[in-house]
Motif scaffolding. Structure first.
Motif, PDB file in Angstrom:
ATOM      1  N   LYS A 111       0.829  -1.206   0.000  1.00 26.49           N
ATOM      2  CA  LYS A 111       0.000   0.000   0.000  1.00 26.49           C
ATOM      3  C   LYS A 111       0.867   1.261   0.000  1.00 26.49           C
ATOM      4  O   LYS A 111       0.568   2.233  -0.708  1.00 26.49           O
ATOM      5  N   ILE A 112       1.905   1.237   0.798  1.00 26.80           N
ATOM      6  CA  ILE A 112       2.790   2.413   0.850  1.00 26.80           C
ATOM      7  C   ILE A 112       3.546   2.554  -0.463  1.00 26.80           C
ATOM      8  O   ILE A 112       3.695   3.670  -0.995  1.00 26.80           O
ATOM      9  N   GLU A 113       4.011   1.433  -1.020  1.00 27.92           N
ATOM     10  CA  GLU A 113       4.709   1.495  -2.308  1.00 27.92           C
ATOM     11  C   GLU A 113       3.774   2.008  -3.407  1.00 27.92           C
ATOM     12  O   GLU A 113       4.194   2.744  -4.301  1.00 27.92           O
ATOM     13  N   TYR A 116       3.691   5.598  -3.133  1.00 32.54           N
ATOM     14  CA  TYR A 116       4.937   6.157  -3.669  1.00 32.54           C
ATOM     15  C   TYR A 116       4.894   6.236  -5.196  1.00 32.54           C
ATOM     16  O   TYR A 116       5.298   7.242  -5.805  1.00 32.54           O
ATOM     17  N   ARG A 117       4.397   5.142  -5.816  1.00 37.51           N
ATOM     18  CA  ARG A 117       4.366   5.122  -7.287  1.00 37.51           C
ATOM     19  C   ARG A 117       3.498   6.243  -7.833  1.00 37.51           C
ATOM     20  O   ARG A 117       3.816   6.859  -8.846  1.00 37.51           O
ATOM     21  N   LYS A 118       2.368   6.487  -7.158  1.00 37.45           N
ATOM     22  CA  LYS A 118       1.482   7.574  -7.609  1.00 37.45           C
ATOM     23  C   LYS A 118       2.176   8.928  -7.509  1.00 37.45           C
ATOM     24  O   LYS A 118       1.883   9.845  -8.274  1.00 37.45           O
ATOM     25  N   LYS A 119       3.089   9.052  -6.544  1.00 39.78           N
ATOM     26  CA  LYS A 119       3.803  10.323  -6.347  1.00 39.78           C
ATOM     27  C   LYS A 119       5.135  10.354  -7.088  1.00 39.78           C
ATOM     28  O   LYS A 119       5.872  11.347  -7.005  1.00 39.78           O
ATOM     29  N   GLY A 120       5.452   9.239  -7.789  1.00 40.88           N
ATOM     30  CA  GLY A 120       6.716   9.183  -8.515  1.00 40.88           C
ATOM     31  C   GLY A 120       7.928   8.992  -7.624  1.00 40.88           C
ATOM     32  O   GLY A 120       9.055   9.322  -8.030  1.00 40.88           O
ATOM     33  N   GLN A 125      14.957   4.749  -2.555  1.00 42.53           N
ATOM     34  CA  GLN A 125      15.647   6.001  -2.240  1.00 42.53           C
ATOM     35  C   GLN A 125      15.143   6.627  -0.936  1.00 42.53           C
ATOM     36  O   GLN A 125      15.653   7.658  -0.500  1.00 42.53           O
ATOM     37  N   VAL A 126      14.155   5.987  -0.314  1.00 46.37           N
ATOM     38  CA  VAL A 126      13.587   6.505   0.936  1.00 46.37           C
ATOM     39  C   VAL A 126      14.294   5.843   2.107  1.00 46.37           C
ATOM     40  O   VAL A 126      14.453   4.609   2.117  1.00 46.37           O
ATOM     41  N   PRO A 127      14.755   6.606   3.099  1.00 50.07           N
ATOM     42  CA  PRO A 127      15.363   5.973   4.281  1.00 50.07           C
ATOM     43  C   PRO A 127      14.418   4.930   4.861  1.00 50.07           C
ATOM     44  O   PRO A 127      13.209   5.172   4.978  1.00 50.07           O
TER      45      PRO A 127
END
Length: 1003
Positions: A111-113, A116-120, A125-127
């Motif tokens: 769900k979080i990924e 992320y994909r929707k936001k590019g 690259q995320v800590p």
């Protein structure tokens, strides 16, 4: 005298008519939230915990996953749990329920990924701790949503302080439990084929896999016999003599000539595994033959003169798949297991141009016990990196180093440098078929390696999260060895985890009993437990490996209690994020060992290890847990035999040597009204909230109680309407009692010994039913409990006892009969409300408050009253069984007269009842049978019944002759009696005259 004549007073005000504000229309959807708010305000759950001296009873909650709204399976599950907890509380236990949630794992990561994909954004690259924080926040949001949805169903529990696998203490304990495997010697790193999701890029447990039909490519592939070495005398079974040797050499030459250059044919539904083939195996108890092609049709890969080794039972089918018709092939000879043992094979891609020698080694060829001649060819292609049976075979032979390949990357693509196929994908990122199978099939066809190809639809494993197919893939993973003696110092005599688990299964009580066999067979056959996952959101495997050491070296794993203590202390304060902070390795190792000598493991634990450890941080560690860390009950769906029941047993047997539960209860799956599995795609799902909004949660709970939850159960509109009808009938029973008990006081109470027989019969039935209810609740048999109580309420009470005693309750004055009836109603009230409260939590609260009220009152704060054994009276019960049988005949006879409009009501009748059995006749004569039959008069006769008498086939020896009652109709009780009009008050009978006088004297 008629009721409307001027001379006759209106006696309605002198009747003891029922009085209650309890409505027939429940209005549950609107009113249930009011009771929920009330229970929270008065703190019902906490007040129950304050009761002292009660034996504890704990149901440990299998944690639902915190990532979506509830479905009907959740409602079924939580309602059963609630009924278990509430019924045991009301039977005198301190019944605790701590709800919990599973918060780690891949679905939340996804769900979080997805966000992320929707936001590019690129997850890599995320800590990592920033990513984990978003996962934590997502899970917490769904915990809050689901908590309110569960509470709306009337589920009681410690909702203010549930357990969450992502709580810091929980993460500390999960790590601590993992460390026990590290320290007791059962943890190891191994490389073996595991179920792998290329889409999710992680290993999966069996419980994370579901099976769906899938259309797969299927190929029949030819392995050329390149070498043949038949053992000499031993094989031929003859003594060594010159003549014998000559015969043997001739036979060898003949066999060699037939077999060299022939093909061993294999069949596979996973062509993509062919580049990883290392062997072919056969069955040493299968009949094999050598078959030669004598003719071919057009467009056929077989050639005239080709020879194929095939199992005789399958040869015709295989050759048919190759488009060879009868007459196009012939069987040349038998091929014995001894002759097969001399064969060596070449891979079909051997020496192919551009293969760079990848497949040039001869393939191993040997017998294996998993080969059958029921499908395929009788030979099995072995890629031990992608098949468990092949892996186990070569592990047993000590040959894994020779047969393991690493051709498939985590994303399901071939390694880039694999000849012909580098970079080809088994599956696309969306889970659809990739280009690997087609590429392999095309290449095999190009080099002449195919005999036939096709497609097959079969049951195939899929990830239950992504719904994409999975593959078996050899990867380096962390395992718990379940067949290695556990070195934990417990007095288990060196037993393994498997041995402990199999022993413990028989120390547990299973409902239904089939659950025992299901889990036992799974535990017998299961491989080592894969503990690791290659993801980010979870509890890490808190261990370190020595640089340069091999997994088989004694010092490969760091086993240090001081290091472990540092880690768990940090997790308690900061959570598992501490493992991922910069400098974590130095923080945990420095001053104890040299950090530069070790690598930090980055995998996370299988979430089934998380949930399997919940007993430790919930039952063992919490003040409202259990002293021994063992639950009285685990209750989940039958799929959890391979899920939570399974992982909890493995985990607990590995860490404390025993099962974490005493009882295991399982329920089936919920289907639609037609028996079909619910699916959003076909639109037959039913959401709990829809039922609650339309009918109320109590109707949903009643559906659960009415069904056999141990099997699959159905739900739909018509089924729910039937449930609602049962509910209305029960509600009517409770309303009747409330009305009749209006203004009942202790001074009205009558001791059982002074009561009429009919009341004592009701007490007998109560005593019988009390045992049924308590035993049923103790056995988690809610269907049995509800059916017994419902039948009692509708048949014994509404249709019999209430029907009979309505006259006395309404028309009697202050008589022993009326006071006895009201006493019985009071006793009934306390038992029915408490017996049904675990099921109809809202309605029984409404009934209770309607009678007793009070700001702090609740039916859920009281226990089921103890019912004295002295109420049991089998002799009386036998007598009244005879009375009820005769009553059924009378009632049926009068119904005929009512239908024919001879009478309007049964009180207009005074039938003659002919009874053949003297004991039954005596029983009828010893009671007021006219009251029992609700007639104005009745005669019981031992004379033979006339032919025209009414009879019922199922009641032998009882016949009824209809007669009309003599006299006038009493304008107060409506009985037709001779004495009506002969008393002080006009138009009424003697009993009513006395009752009216009492009313007048009271003023």
């Amino acid at each position: 005298m008629c009721a409307d004549t001027p001379e006759t007073p209106d006696y309605k005000s002198t009747l003891n008519l029922p009085k209650t504000d309890f409505p027939m229309r429940a209005g549950l959807p609107k009113r249930e939230p009011e009771w929920l708010a009330r229970w929270e305000r008065i703190g019902v759950y906490d007040r129950l915990r304050e009761k002292e001296g009660r034996a504890p009873f704990t149901l440990h909650d299998g944690p639902p996953y915190a990532n979506g709204n509830l479905h009907i399976g959740h409602a079924l599950n939580k309602t059963i749990k609630d009924m278990i907890v509430r019924s045991h509380q009301m039977m005198g236990y301190d019944a605790r329920y701590i709800p919990g949630w599973d918060c780690h794992g891949l679905p939340i990561e996804w769900k979080i990924e997805e966000q992320y994909r929707k936001k590019g954004r690129d997850k890599d690259q995320v800590p990592i701790n920033e990513f984990r924080a978003e996962c934590r926040q997502f899970a917490a949001g769904w915990v809050d949503v689901q908590r309110e949805e569960f509470k709306r169903l009337g589920v009681t529990g410690n909702w203010a302080d549930p357990y969450l696998t992502m709580d810091f203490h929980a993460e500390r304990v999960i790590a601590e439990e993992f460390m026990k495997f590290l320290m007791n010697g059962t943890l190891y790193q191994g490389s073996k084929p595991v179920m792998w999701s290329p889409v999710e890029q992680t290993a999966l447990a069996e419980a994370e896999v579901e099976y769906h039909d899938k259309e797969s490519f299927t190929v029949w592939v030819k392995f050329r016999v390149a070498d043949f070495d038949l053992p000499e005398l031993v094989t031929m079974g003859e003594e060594e003599t010159p003549d014998a040797r000559q015969r043997i050499e001739a036979a060898r030459a003949e066999v060699a000539e037939d077999l060299l250059g022939a093909y061993v044919v294999i069949w596979t539904t996973t062509p993509w595994t062919m580049p990883s083939n290392k062997a072919v195996v056969y069955g040493d108890d299968i009949s094999y033959g050598l078959y030669e092609v004598t003719g071919t049709p057009e467009e056929c890969w077989a050639k005239v003169g080709d020879r194929y080794l095939l199992a005789d039972n399958l040869a015709a089918d295989v050759l048919g798949r190759a488009r060879l018709e009868d007459g196009m092939w012939t069987r040349l000879r038998d091929v014995t297991p001894a002759q097969l043992a001399g064969i060596r094979l070449t891979h079909p891609l051997a020496a192919a141009e551009g293969s760079e020698g990848e497949w040039d080694d001869l393939r191993d060829f040997r017998a294996a016990d998993f080969v059958t001649d029921t499908e395929g060819t009788g030979f099995v292609h072995c890629a031990p990196s992608h098949g468990l049976e092949e892996y186990e075979l070569y592990r047993g032979l000590g040959m894994l180093g020779q047969v393991i390949t690493y051709n498939v990357n985590p994303d399901g693509r071939y390694r880039d440098d694999l000849p012909f196929f580098g970079g080809k994908a088994i599956l696309k990122p969306n889970g659809k078929e990739g280009n690997a199978n087609a590429a392999v099939i095309d290449k095999l066809a190009e080099v002449g390696g195919l005999l036939a190809r096709g497609k097959i639809k079969h049951s195939y494993p899929h990830s239950w999260r992504s719904k994409a197919p999975v593959i078996y893939r050899n990867t380096a993973q962390w395992f718990a060895a379940i067949d290695k003696p556990v070195g934990d110092g417990l007095d288990m005599h060196g037993k393994t985890i498997r041995e402990r688990a199999l022993t413990e299964i028989d120390n547990v009580h299973w409902t239904p009993k089939s659950g025992r066999n299901r889990l036992y067979s799974m535990m017998q056959a299961r491989p080592d437990w894969v503990l690791s996952r290659q993801r980010a959101w979870g509890v890490p495997l808190t261990c370190f490996t020595r640089k340069g050491a091999l997994p088989t070296d004694d010092d490969f794993l760091l086993r240090n209690a001081e290091v472990n203590a540092r880690i768990v202390e940090a997790f308690e304060a900061e959570g598992a994020d501490a493992w991922y902070e910069e400098g974590a390795k130095v923080r945990f190792l420095e001053g104890i060992v040299n950090p530069d000598d070790y690598e930090q493991v980055r995998d996370i634990l299988d979430v089934w290890f998380d949930s399997g450890s919940t007993h430790a941080f919930t039952l063992r560690d919490r003040p409202d847990g259990t002293k021994d860390g063992i639950a009285d009950v685990y209750m989940e769906g039958t799929d959890q035999h391979r899920g939570w029941f399974h992982s909890s047993l493995l985990q607990a047997c590995g860490t404390m040597g025993r099962a974490p539960y005493r009882n295991v209860v399982t329920h089936g799956f919920t289907l639609d009204a037609k028996g079909m599995k619910m699916s959003k795609s076909i639109g037959n799902t039913i959401v709990p909230q829809q039922i609650v909004d339309q009918y109320g949660a109590d109707i949903l709970r009643l559906w659960v109680a009415q069904t056999d939850y141990t099997a699959d159960q159905r739900i739909g509109d018509e089924i729910l309407k039937g449930v609602a009808d049962s509910y209305r009938r029960l509600r009517n029973t409770m309303r009747y009692m409330l009305g009749a008990l209006n203004d009942f006081e202790e001074s009205d109470r009558v001791e059982p010994a002074e009561m009429p027989e009919l009341e004592r019969w009701v007490l007998h039935r109560l005593a019988e039913l009390d045992k049924v209810v308590r035993d049923g609740y103790a056995r988690f048999d809610f269907q049995g409990v509800f059916q017994a109580v419902f039948t009692f309420a509708t048949v014994d009470l509404s249709a019999f006892y209430f029907d009979i005693r309505k006259d006395a309750l309404y028309c009697d004055g202050d008589t022993l009969r009326r006071r006895s009836a009201r006493t019985v109603l009071d006793l009934l009230f306390h038992r029915l409300t408490t017996w049904l409260a675990p099921v109809l939590v809202f309605t029984m609260e409404e009934v209770w408050l309607e009678r007793f009220g009070g700001d702090e009152s609740s039916v859920h704060l009281v226990d089921m009253p103890r019912t004295p054994d002295t109420w049991l009276d089998p002799t009386l019960a036998a007598k009244w069984a005879k009375v009820r049988a005769a009553r059924r005949v009378v009632t049926a006879a009068l119904e005929v007269q009512r239908t024919d409009k001879v009478i309007g009501a049964s009180l207009e009748a005074a039938p003659v009842v002919h009874v053949a059995d003297p004991d039954q006749r005596a029983a009828l004569e010893s009671v007021s049978f006219e009251d029992v039959a609700i007639t104005s008069d009745i005669s019981v006769s031992g004379d033979p019944a006339p032919a025209e008498a009414f009879r019922m086939p199922e009641v032998d020896g009882v016949a009824v002759v209809f007669e009309k009652a003599s006299g006038e109709k009493c304008q107060r009780c409506w009985k037709v009696l001779p004495d009506v009009g002969t008393h002080d008050h006009p138009g009424i009978c003697g009993r009513c005259d006395e009752a009216v006088r009492e009313v007048e004297e009271r003023g």
